[in-house]
Enzyme design. Sequence first.
Site, PDB file in Angstrom:
ATOM      1  N   THR A 157       0.818  -1.206   0.000  1.00 22.60           N
ATOM      2  CA  THR A 157       0.000   0.000   0.000  1.00 22.60           C
ATOM      3  C   THR A 157       0.858   1.265   0.000  1.00 22.60           C
ATOM      4  OG1 THR A 157      -1.658  -1.195   1.229  1.00 22.60           O
ATOM      5  CG2 THR A 157      -1.829   1.188   1.272  1.00 22.60           C
ATOM      6  N   GLY A 197       2.610  -3.017   8.362  1.00 19.72           N
ATOM      7  CA  GLY A 197       2.863  -3.303   9.766  1.00 19.72           C
ATOM      8  C   GLY A 197       4.321  -3.673   9.990  1.00 19.72           C
ATOM      9  N   GLU A 203      -6.993  -5.677   3.512  1.00 18.01           N
ATOM     10  CA  GLU A 203      -7.175  -6.867   2.673  1.00 18.01           C
ATOM     11  C   GLU A 203      -8.350  -6.687   1.708  1.00 18.01           C
ATOM     12  OE1 GLU A 203      -4.923  -9.016   2.573  1.00 18.01           O
ATOM     13  OE2 GLU A 203      -3.859  -8.437   4.394  1.00 18.01           O
TER      14      GLU A 203
END
Lengths: 660, 660
Positions: A139, A178, A421
Amino acid sequence: MNQDLQKERAGASFIPELLTNVLDGSPENTRRRREIENLILKDPDFQHENLNFLSRSQRYEVAVKKSATMVEKMRKFGIADPDEIMWFKKLHMVNFVEPVGLNYSMFIPTLLNQGTTAQQEKWLHSSKGLEIIGTYAQTEMGHGTHLRGLETTATYDPETQEFILNSPTVTSIKWWPGGLGKTSNHAIVLAQLITQGKCYGLHAFIVPIRELGTHKPLPGITVGDIGPKFGYDEMDNGYLKMDNYRIPRENMLMKHAQVKPDGTYVKPLSNKLTYGTMVFIRSFLVGESARCLSKACTIAIRYSAVRHQSEIKPGEPEPQILDYQTQQYKLFPLLATAYAFQFVGAYMKETYHRINEDIGHGDLSELPELHALTAGLKAFTSWTANAGIEACRMACGGHGYSHCSGLPNIYVNFTPTCTFEGENTVMMLQTARFLMKSYDQVHSGKLVCGMVSYLNDLPSQRIQPQQVAVWPTAVDINSPDSLTEAYKLRAARLVEIAAKNLQTEVIRRKSKEVAWNLASIDLVRASEAHCHYVAVKLFTEKVLQIPEKSIQAVLRRLCLLYSLYGISQNAGDFLQGSIMTESQITQVNERIKELLTAIRPDAVALVDAFDFQDVTLGSVLGRYDGNVYENMFEWAKKSPLNKTEVHESYKHLKSLHSKL
Amino acid sequence: MVGSPVHRVSAEDAWSRSMHPDIESERHSQSFNVEELTNILDGGAQNTALRRKVESIIHSEPELSLKNNYFMTQNERYEAAIKKKFHILMLAQRLGWSEGSRELQYASRSVSGDLGFAIHHIFQKTIQTLGSEEQIAKWDPLCSKFQILGTYAQTEMGHGTYLQGLETEATYDAATQEFVVHSPTMTAIKWWPGDLGRSATHALVQAQLICSGARHGMHAFIVPIRSLDDHSPLPGVTTGDIGPKMDFDHTDNGFLKLDHVRIPRENMLNRFAQVLPDGTYVKLGVPKSNYLSMVAVRVDMLLGEVLPLLQKACTIAVRYAVVRRQSRLRPSDPEAKVLDYQTQQQKLFPPLAMAYAFHFVANNLLEFFRHSYSSILDGDFALLPELHALSAGLKAMLSDFCTQAVEQCRRACGGHGYSKLSGLPSLLTRVTASCTYEGENTVLYLQTARFLIKSYLNTQKSPGSASKGSLPQSVTYLTAPEVARCPARTAADFLHPKLYTTAWAHVAVRLIKDSVHHVQTLRQAGADEHDAWNQTTVIHVQAAKAHLYYVTVKIFTEALEKLESQPAIQQVLKRLCDLYALHGILTNSGDFLHDGFLSGAQTDMARKAYLDLLPLIRKDAILLTDAFDFTDQCLNSALGCYDGHAYERLFQWAQKSPTN
C-alpha cells in the site's frame, strides 16, 4: 462467583461444554486448545501487563518482547501445527497485534511462493530466526485496493546489474505496512518494473532498509512510524520512501517472472495461484469477525446479567437489565449473528483446505467462485460485526466507554478489517461481478453451479414474461429451511434487478464502465443479499448436523432468530418482492419477541460456550465470575494517575485563582 | 484579513500557498453563494464576522493550538486543557467577553471544546437553579473566581439513568445540625463525574435525604472533598481518576467514596426543599422543576457538542474524497476522484444531508426551549411534557444518527481514516459518548414513546372535541385526516416536501397506533400495566423513532420555506432535504410497504428519485462543506484541510510523531 451469574448458569437448558466442542470442531480440539492455553496461563514469562495503562511506545515495547518470547516458547512446547499456533497467539497476543507478525504471515510465505530456490536458501533461514525481520510493503499513501495504480518504480540498470528503486512522488511513499516503522530491517516491496524502457507492471523485490547490527536506516532510505492510530498501538505501521536506492538483480523474486542480466524480461506462466493467499486471508477474516463479535457479546451479556437498573414494576427490586425487552432485542440477534458467523467461518476454512487440495491436483475450477464468495463474505461479516461490537459496547451504557470494559479495545482493533485486505465496498463489487457473470451465463442458456445455482431457477428463465411478483408466498416462518428459501428468492430478485439496471445503463451510456458505476449501489445490494442467503443457508445446514438434541434445540432457536431478524430488518425487500405478506411480517415480529423470551434463560450459557479466557476478553465487565464492581474499583486504583493522592498537575490548579 | 474566509488556509506550510487543483476545480463554478449559506448557519452576517474575529484571536495564541493533541498522553491532554481554559479566561477578562457570551461560545468552538472545567460550570449552574438566594450569594462568587472548583456527582458505579436507584445517603443529625453523607456499598461509589478525578475541591452530591427517620428522595448537597490548602482529600473522602477511556482524555472523570462525611445543614441546596434545624422536612416546589436543568443540558449539547462533530467529519471526508483518486471510471481516463463513485456518494451524502437537517432541528428545539423556559419560570408548566419528550427524543435520535454518520465518514476515508492524524477517530470517540451520557438513548426513546401514547389516547377520549388546538404542537398530525395510499405517480413526485412529510406522518401514526394496540391486547389478556409495557418496548422505540424522523423532516421543510428570498440556496438545501427524507424512507421501506401505503412500484420511484439526487448534490458537495466554515486549526485534520494538500500534510505530521 456472582450470584446472578451462578443462577443463570444453573438455569441453562444445555451443557455449554458440548457446544464448545461443536465450535472447536471436536472434544479433542477443545482439550488440546485448553492445554495450550494453560501453558501460557501458568507460565510466569507470559504474565500480562495491563496495556490500558501504558503509553503507545511502552505498548510497542511490550509487544516486541512478547513476540521474541513467543518464538522461543513455541519451539520449546513443540507447537507447529497452524491451528495450534493460532490458539497460542490468540491468547498470548490478546489483540493479535504483533510487530513481527508480517515477517511470518507475509514475508516468509511470499518468499516461499515467489522466490527461487536460491533466493529461499539465501533469506529463509535468517528470517525464520528473526535475524532478518521482514515486512510486506504494498500500500502507498495515495493508492490502496487498486493495485495497478501503485507508483513506486524499480528500474533495471544492466550496467551494474542492479534495480533502482524510487518513490517518485509523495503519494508513492509506502504507507501502513505493519512492522515497517521501527521493527523490520527488510521489506518485500511491490513496484512497477521497468526494464529496457518498458513497464511490465507490479513485481516483488527484497529491499534491505536498515543496517544489520546497528538497525540504522540505510542511505537512500527514509523510514519511520506513521503516527498514532485509532487502535493497533502495539504495531509500528510505517512509511518508506526510497530515493534512487539500488539493490542487486538477485533481489527481485524470480520464481515466476524474471529479468535476465542484460535486461530481457521473461513473462510468468500463470498467475491464478496468487489468488490462493488472498482467499486464505479473507476466509480467515470471516472467522475473525465471528470471534470478535463473540467476545463483545460475551462481555455485554454477562454484564447485563450482573447489572440491575430501574424497575419494571414499582416496589420490586431493580431487575437485571437482561430482563428488559429492549436489551434482549439489542443483544440476542447479535448473539445469533455471532453463532452464524462462527459456522460460516468454519465452512470457509474447510472449503479453502478442500479447494487447496484440488489446486494441488491442478484443478482450478472452483477457485473463481471461492474467490468471489470470500470477498463478499469478508465484507458482509466484517461490516455486520463492526456495527455489532459497537452496539454491544453501547448496550453496556456508560461503563462501555471505559477501557475497563475491554470493548473500545475490541472495536478499534477490529474495525480496520473493513478496509484492509480489500476495502469492503470494492469487495462487494467483486462478488457482484461474479454474480453478474453467472446471471449472464444462465441467460445465455448455460447452468451455473455452487452457491449461485438459484439463478438457474429465476422465473425469467422459465417463462419469459413472468413477473417476479407471482412467486409463491408459502414461507413457513417456523422452518429454517423455508426461511432459507425466502432469502434465496430475495437474493435472486436483487441480482436480477441489478443485472437489468446494469443493462439499461449500458444501453443508455454506451460505456460498460460508466454503467457499472451508475448501477453500483444496486450491485452492492445484490451482493449483500447473496451473502446473507449464504449465511442463513450455512447456519441452517449446520444445525441439522448436530446430533445432541439439547444443543440442536438451542442452536435452532438462534438460527431462527438470525433468519427472522434479518427479514424484519429488511422487510421492504421481502414485501416488495412479494416473498412474504404483510401479515407474515407481523408474525415475524411477534415470533422474534417469543424467541427473545425463549433464549433468555440460555443467554449466559451461550456466551460461556465461546470459552474465552478472561485475559482474552480483557474486560472487567465481562469477567467469568461476574464480580464486576469491586474489580472496577481495583482497576481504576491501578491507573497511574492515582499513584499519589495529590497529582503533580495540582501546580496548575494552584496558580489558577491567584491570577484570575 | 479578519472576517474573510481566506484565513482558513494555514499559511505556514510551503505547499499551502497553492490550492490543490483537484479541490480548486470544485470551487470554480458556484451555483450558490457560500458566504450567504455560512451566514444562514451562523444566524446572520454579523455573527459570522464576530465568530471569525474570535477565531483569529484564538488561533493567534500558540497556547491554544490543538496541533499536538494526537501525540499526547492522557495526563498531557488534561494539563493542556486546564492551561487552555485558564488562557481563555484571561483573554475573556482582557477583552471583556462575559460569561455565556457569543464570544466565549465561539472561542470554545474554535478549540473544539478541548477545555477543562466543563463540569465546574454545571456545578455553578445547579447552585443557581436549586440554591436559595443566600446560598447563591455565598457560593456563586467563589465559583466565578475559581476560588473553589466544583463537580456534579450524580452517577454511581451501579446506577445511572434511573435516579431513584441512587444509593448515596445524606442523613440529618439534629444534635449537631449536620448531614452525614455516606456511600453504603461498592455500587454507591460516585463514578464518572468530570473534573472530579483530580481537580475538584467541592462536589455537588446527589443523595437520598434521610431525616426524622424518613426517606425523602434525591436532594443536592455541597460536599467539600479536597483541602483548599494542599488539595489532599479530606477525612472520609476517597477520590481519584477512573482510568483510561475511549476519549475525553482532557477531562478527569473520577470516583468519590464518602465515609460518613459531615457537612453543615446549610450545604443542602434549599430553593425547593429544606430541612429545618430540628429535622423537619419542608417541601417548597414541584418535583418537576428538577427536570429543567436536565432538559437544558440536552438542548445545549446538540448545538454545542454533537452537531459540529458531524459537520467536521463531513468536511474532512468530502474534501478528501475529491483529492483521493482511485481506479478508473473509463479505461482511457486518469484515475477518478473517489467522490465520483456512486457508492462513495451513497456513503457521504446522507451524512451531509443530516448535518444540515440537524442544524435546523437543533435550532428549532432551542427556540422552543427558550419560549417554554420563560413560561415555566412564570409558573406555567403546560409546555413541560412536550419539551421533555421532544428534547429527550431528539437528543437520542441526533446523537445516534450523528455517531453512525461520523463512523461512516471515517470508514469512507479508507485506511487513512484509521489514522488519528485524519482527525476522524477522535471525532467518533467524542460523539459516541453522547449516546449514553445525559440519558441512555433507549431510555430516552421510551420517554418520548410514553408521551406519544398519552397524546394518542387523548385524541381517542372524546372524539368530537379532540380539536387540534388541545394537542401539543409536535403531535397535531395525530388527528390529521388519514391518507391510506401515497398519491405518487412518478419519481419526480417524491421531490414534493408535502408528499414525503405526509408519508412519514402516516408511518409514525401507524406505529403509534400499533404501540397502543399491543399494550391494550396484553392488558386484555390479563398482563399488568408494567409487564405489558416491558413486553412491548421494542415497538415503542420504533414508533418513537418514526415520530422523530417525521419531526425532523417537517422542521427541515419548514426552514426551507423561509429561504424564499435566496432561491439558489433554497434549491441546494432542498436537494439535501429531499435526500434526507428519501434516504429514511428507503432504509425503512418495509414500514412504508407494510400496509400498502407505498406500492412496490412507488418504492422503485422513490429509489430512482434518490439516486438521481446524488449527482446533483455531487457538484455542490465541496461548497456545502466549505459553508460550515471550519478553520484548518479547528478541524485539526491532515486529510481535510481547505487547500486539499492531504498527502503532504499527512507525511509532514507523521514525521513529527514522537515515535520518530
